[in-house]
Every structure is written in structure tokens, then in C-alpha cells.
Design an enzyme around this catalytic site. Structure first.
Site, PDB file in Angstrom:
ATOM      1  N   GLY A  30      -9.252   8.419  -4.929  1.00  0.00           N
ATOM      2  CA  GLY A  30      -8.018   7.776  -4.487  1.00  0.00           C
ATOM      3  C   GLY A  30      -8.171   6.263  -4.413  1.00  0.00           C
ATOM      4  N   ASP A  61       0.884  -1.168   0.000  1.00  0.00           N
ATOM      5  CA  ASP A  61       0.000   0.000   0.000  1.00  0.00           C
ATOM      6  C   ASP A  61       0.926   1.223   0.000  1.00  0.00           C
ATOM      7  OD1 ASP A  61      -1.763   2.059   0.436  1.00  0.00           O
ATOM      8  OD2 ASP A  61      -2.541   1.304   2.339  1.00  0.00           O
ATOM      9  N   THR A 106      -3.168  10.443   7.308  1.00  0.00           N
ATOM     10  CA  THR A 106      -2.744  11.836   7.186  1.00  0.00           C
ATOM     11  C   THR A 106      -3.974  12.730   7.039  1.00  0.00           C
ATOM     12  OG1 THR A 106      -0.701  11.128   6.119  1.00  0.00           O
ATOM     13  CG2 THR A 106      -1.322  13.439   5.885  1.00  0.00           C
ATOM     14  N   ASP A 146      -6.655   4.020  -2.681  1.00  0.00           N
ATOM     15  CA  ASP A 146      -6.728   3.432  -1.347  1.00  0.00           C
ATOM     16  C   ASP A 146      -8.140   3.576  -0.774  1.00  0.00           C
ATOM     17  OD1 ASP A 146      -6.401   6.188  -1.222  1.00  0.00           O
ATOM     18  OD2 ASP A 146      -5.014   6.149   0.460  1.00  0.00           O
ATOM     19  N   THR A 189       1.483  22.786  27.079  1.00  0.00           N
ATOM     20  CA  THR A 189       1.155  23.070  25.678  1.00  0.00           C
ATOM     21  C   THR A 189       1.037  21.780  24.885  1.00  0.00           C
ATOM     22  OG1 THR A 189       2.278  25.201  25.777  1.00  0.00           O
ATOM     23  CG2 THR A 189       1.914  24.276  23.599  1.00  0.00           C
ATOM     24  N   ILE A 221       5.386   3.256   2.661  1.00  0.00           N
ATOM     25  CA  ILE A 221       4.842   2.078   2.003  1.00  0.00           C
ATOM     26  C   ILE A 221       4.541   1.032   3.079  1.00  0.00           C
ATOM     27  CG2 ILE A 221       5.218   0.247   0.310  1.00  0.00           C
ATOM     28  CD1 ILE A 221       7.331   2.042  -0.998  1.00  0.00           C
TER      29      ILE A 221
END
Length: 246
Positions: free
Chosen positions: A100, A6, A125, A102, A181, A12
Site C-alpha cells: 500500500g 492522502d 481502519t 500510504d 455494554t 481524503i
């Protein structure tokens, strides 16, 4: 044995499975195809007869991956391609080439698993959301930034919100208000992502009715595993790849 890949924009994901299916014999994540070759040779797996892959990279980049594998391991490489329909699913994009691969394979795999209306959420992502009707018609979907992108854009555009990678290791241990933070940013981004997933599941009822299955996959899928009876399937894209390249 079959080598499956993938090929994402950054890494990958790969694995070797028996021809008859079942649990992977070996798997990993690589930045370059040569890393996969070295890993396989290191395990004495130099005689894998065939490979199938899905790639969201450019044609040229994908061809490089295919060439390295075929030349180094002397195997046959099959690439998944866009399709108007596959395994009972009808591609819902106006231009089917633009969906896409995928995403497409995850959609196909999800519908193949349940055979009914389903919602497919991939947390990588980006967070992609796709709706599939009971008859297999892909109704389209949504794309939003993933947790890492949310965090990265926040840090890139604010001068006073900064922390080091050591602070980032505090990620996602709980959902209480952050007292540093690092905690505040990470828990804020996590809460946004989880709220987005929850809202998409609720919103899907407008299109799918109350009876549908929700699948989640992708690297950040565990972050929402406890949300409203979702089903986590880590290898959803690979399952679709097997349908596209049997």
C-alpha cells in the site's frame, strides 16, 4: 503553496502547505474531492499552482479525484507511484506493486527522519506494522484490524451485544472494567489494540535488535501515545509524499 492529499478508502485527508514547508495553512478531511474544492474556494485559495497526492483507491477512483482538482482549480496534480527504493529505503515486498502506497510513504518518511532501524505503526481502519533495518531494508510487516473494525465485527456477529451511538461516545475515557455494554466493548477493543502494539514492539527486537525507533501515526495513534516511548507523527504519510513527489 502546495495542496497535499492522502486518499484513503473512506476519506481524503488534505492540507495546503507553503512551498518552503512548515505548518499547514489549512487542512481537513473530506468524503469527496468537490468538498476540498469548495473549502479552498471558501478561503480564497483558488490559485494553488500544484498538488501531490497518494491514493490507495482504484486507478479509476484516483483519476476522478485528480480530474476534479485539475479542472476546478487549474492546477498540476502529481501522483505518488510504487517504487523499488526511495530515500534510502528498499521495498521489502516480493511484489512491490502490492505494498500500500500510504504504508510505503510512512516507512520512507520514518527512515528519513531517524536514519536507523525503525518500527512504523499506522493505526487507522487497519493497524499496519512495518519493520525497517538499519541499512534501510524494509523487512515486511503485519496487518490487523483497527479499533473500529474490531468493534464493528463484534457488533455485527453478536445478537446481544448492541448499543447506540450515544453509548459509543463513552469510548476510551479510561481502562477500568466497563460497567455498560458500550464501555465493555470499547475498552475491550482498545485493550486488544494496545496489547497488539506493545507485543509488536517487543517482537521487533528479534529482527531489529534493541536499538530502534518506534513511530506511530494514523487516526487512532493517540490511543497508544503513552506506550513504551513511541513517537507520534501525525503527518508521517505526508512527509513521505514530499519525498516521493518533491
Amino acid at each position: 503553496m502546495i495542496l497535499e492529499l492522502d486518499c484513503g478508502n473512506s476519506f481524503i485527508k488534505w492540507r495546503v502547505i507553503p512551498v518552503t514547508g512548515g505548518m499547514p495553512l489549512i487542512q481537513g478531511i473530506a468524503s469527496q474531492p468537490v468538498d476540498i474544492v469548495q473549502a479552498l474556494l471558501g478561503q480564497g485559495l483558488s490559485k494553488i499552482p500544484r498538488c501531490r497526492l497518494v491514493s490507495v483507491r482504484s486507478d479509476a477512483e484516483t483519476q476522478v479525484v485528480m480530474d476534479v482538482l485539475s479542472e476546478s482549480l487549474s492546477l498540476s496534480v502529481t501522483k505518488a507511484c510504487p517504487a523499488e527504493r526511495l530515500a534510502g529505503v528498499v521495498n521489502g515486498y516480493r511484489d512491490q506493486q502490492r505494498l500500500g502506497l500510504d504504508r510505503w510513504l510512512a516507512i520512507v518518511a520514518a527512515y528519513d527522519m531517524c536514519g536507523e532501524a525503525c518500527l512504523v505503526i499506522d493505526l487507522g481502519t487497519a493497524i499496519t506494522v512495518d519493520l525497517v533495518a538499519r541499512d534501510g531494508t524494509h523487512l515486511g510487516g503485519y496487518i490487523a484490524p483497527g479499533v473500529a473494525l474490531l468493534r464493528g465485527r463484534l457488533l455485527a456477529h453478536t445478537r446481544r451485544i448492541q448499543y447506540d451511538s450515544e453509548g459509543a461516545a463513552l469510548v476510551l475515557s479510561d481502562f477500568s472494567p466497563g460497567r455498560s455494554t458500550a464501555e465493555a466493548v470499547d475498552r475491550g477493543c482498545l485493550t486488544m489494540a494496545r496489547s497488539y502494539v506493545s507485543s509488536q514492539i517487543a517482537f521487533a527486537e528479534s529482527y531489529l535488535g534493541s536499538d530502534f525507533v518506534t513511530y506511530v501515526t494514523g487516526g487512532d495513534a493517540p490511543l497508544v501515545a503513552d506506550v513504551r516511548e513511541v513517537r507520534c507523527v501525525a503527518d508521517l504519510v505526508f512527509r513521505g509524499l514530499a519525498l516521493a513527489c518533491p
